[in-house]
Scaffold this motif. Structure first.
Motif, short mmCIF file in Angstrom:
data_model
loop_
_atom_site.label_atom_id
_atom_site.label_comp_id
_atom_site.label_asym_id
_atom_site.label_seq_id
_atom_site.Cartn_x
_atom_site.Cartn_y
_atom_site.Cartn_z
N VAL A 1 0.45 8.46 -10.40
CA VAL A 1 -0.93 8.34 -10.89
C VAL A 1 -1.76 7.74 -9.77
N VAL A 2 -2.74 8.47 -9.32
CA VAL A 2 -3.60 7.94 -8.25
C VAL A 2 -4.72 7.14 -8.93
N ALA A 3 -4.65 5.82 -8.80
CA ALA A 3 -5.64 4.94 -9.44
C ALA A 3 -6.14 3.93 -8.42
N GLY A 4 -6.43 4.43 -7.24
CA GLY A 4 -6.80 3.56 -6.11
C GLY A 4 -8.24 3.12 -6.10
N GLY A 5 -8.96 3.38 -7.20
CA GLY A 5 -10.34 2.93 -7.25
C GLY A 5 -11.28 3.84 -6.51
N ASP A 6 -12.16 3.28 -5.72
CA ASP A 6 -13.18 4.02 -4.98
C ASP A 6 -12.55 5.19 -4.22
N ALA B 1 0.82 -1.22 0.00
CA ALA B 1 0.00 0.00 0.00
C ALA B 1 0.85 1.26 0.00
N VAL B 2 0.40 2.25 -0.75
CA VAL B 2 0.98 3.59 -0.65
C VAL B 2 0.29 4.28 0.52
N ARG B 3 1.11 4.79 1.46
CA ARG B 3 0.53 5.41 2.66
C ARG B 3 0.49 6.93 2.57
N ALA B 4 1.43 7.51 1.80
CA ALA B 4 1.47 8.99 1.72
C ALA B 4 2.22 9.42 0.47
N LEU B 5 1.92 10.63 0.03
CA LEU B 5 2.67 11.24 -1.07
C LEU B 5 3.73 12.15 -0.46
N ASP B 6 4.92 12.12 -1.05
CA ASP B 6 5.99 13.01 -0.59
C ASP B 6 6.03 14.21 -1.52
N THR B 7 5.55 15.34 -1.04
CA THR B 7 5.55 16.55 -1.87
C THR B 7 6.33 17.65 -1.16
N ARG B 8 7.14 18.35 -1.95
CA ARG B 8 7.83 19.53 -1.42
C ARG B 8 7.90 20.60 -2.49
N GLY C 1 -13.34 6.73 -1.77
CA GLY C 1 -13.45 6.58 -0.31
C GLY C 1 -12.23 5.92 0.30
N ILE C 2 -11.42 5.22 -0.55
CA ILE C 2 -10.24 4.56 0.02
C ILE C 2 -8.95 5.21 -0.47
N LEU C 3 -9.06 6.44 -1.00
CA LEU C 3 -7.84 7.10 -1.47
C LEU C 3 -6.92 7.45 -0.31
N ILE C 4 -5.67 7.61 -0.66
CA ILE C 4 -4.64 7.95 0.30
C ILE C 4 -5.07 9.15 1.14
N GLY C 5 -4.80 9.10 2.40
CA GLY C 5 -5.02 10.25 3.26
C GLY C 5 -6.44 10.33 3.82
N GLN C 6 -7.29 9.43 3.40
CA GLN C 6 -8.67 9.48 3.91
C GLN C 6 -8.91 8.39 4.94
N LYS D 1 5.98 20.10 -5.61
CA LYS D 1 6.37 19.04 -6.55
C LYS D 1 6.26 17.68 -5.88
N ILE D 2 6.00 16.68 -6.71
CA ILE D 2 5.97 15.32 -6.17
C ILE D 2 7.40 14.76 -6.19
N LEU D 3 7.83 14.24 -5.05
CA LEU D 3 9.18 13.68 -4.96
C LEU D 3 9.17 12.16 -4.79
N GLY D 4 8.01 11.63 -4.41
CA GLY D 4 7.95 10.19 -4.23
C GLY D 4 6.72 9.77 -3.46
N VAL D 5 6.67 8.48 -3.15
CA VAL D 5 5.59 7.97 -2.32
C VAL D 5 6.17 7.19 -1.15
N GLU D 6 5.43 7.19 -0.07
CA GLU D 6 5.80 6.40 1.12
C GLU D 6 4.95 5.13 1.08
N THR D 7 5.59 3.99 0.93
CA THR D 7 4.81 2.74 0.90
C THR D 7 5.03 1.98 2.20
N GLU D 8 4.25 0.94 2.38
CA GLU D 8 4.41 0.14 3.61
C GLU D 8 5.72 -0.65 3.61
#
Ligand SMILES: Cc1cc2nc3c(=O)[nH]c(=O)nc-3n(C[C@H](O)[C@H](O)[C@H](O)COP(=O)(O)OP(=O)(O)OC[C@H]3O[C@@H](n4cnc5c(N)ncnc54)[C@H](O)[C@@H]3O)c2cc1C
Length: 158
Positions: free
Chosen positions: A146-151, A119-126, A153-158, A129-136
């Motif tokens: 590309v945020v393609a997490g489907g529904d 799972a991607v847990r967070a976006l790293d932005t500074r 309601g289950i997007l990152i940060g919610q 700009k996007i610098l990366g993602v924090e995964t488990e």
């Protein structure tokens, strides 16, 4: 078909891409242009499809509302007495069990790394700009996400 008219341009573009996907990736996804047929068992469902039809026409989609006998001709052997049906001969279907692995393998062959159960847990932005993602399993640096997490309601940060 018969959905929110605002989805039509995207649905038509998607269909165009699917029609060429087996050749594009050199693999079998099970996609075939077999048409779709939405049965209208009664007058109310027929009227609902009828009201939607002008949207299809203005988008340039080959779609027609068939009455009783003409509707039965699309599904030979059908015995029920429907009011009609919405027929889209150019629509198609794929086989998810074939398509997902075929697309994944084609992406791998072109250099993609595919990580499952991660799972991607967070976006790293500074600095905007996007610098990366924090995964488990740890961070991954990248210049685009590309945020393609489907529904939603289950997007990152919610
Ligand atoms: C019962 C049912 C029947 C359907 N029938 C049809 C049909 O006949 N024809 C049709 O065209 N469509 C059908 N659909 C719709 C179709 O399945 C969806 O439109 C399509 O799967 C959406 O694809 P997607 O890639 O946007 O999202 P999804 O397929 O939902 O994929 C999103 C992925 O992101 C993953 N994810 C979520 N959050 C994270 C995170 N933080 N980190 C990493 N990964 C994450 C999820 O685990 C999932 O694997 C149906 C849907 C359902 C529920």
């Amino acid at each position: 078909m018969g959905r929110d008219p605002r989805e039509l341009p995207l649905a038509m573009k998607s269909l165009e891409l699917w029609k060429g996907i087996n050749a594009r990736i050199g693999r079998e996804t099970g996609f075939r242009t077999r048409g779709t047929f939405y049965i209208c068992p009664d007058e109310a469902s027929y009227k609902k499809r009828q009201a939607w039809l002008p949207h299809a026409r203005s988008a340039g989609l080959d779609c027609s509302l068939l009455d009783g006998e003409a509707a039965k001709a699309v599904l030979p052997g059908a015995t029920a007495n429907w009011r009609g049906g919405l027929h889209t001969p150019g629509d198609g279907v794929a086989e998810p069990q074939m398509a997902a692995p075929a697309i994944a393998e084609a992406a791998r062959q072109r250099g993609a790394t595919i990580m499952t159960n991660c799972a991607v847990r967070a976006l790293d932005t500074r600095g905007g700009k996007i610098l990366g993602v924090e995964t488990e399993r740890g961070p991954i640096s990248c210049g685009a996400v590309v945020v393609a997490g489907g529904d939603p309601g289950i997007l990152i940060g919610q």
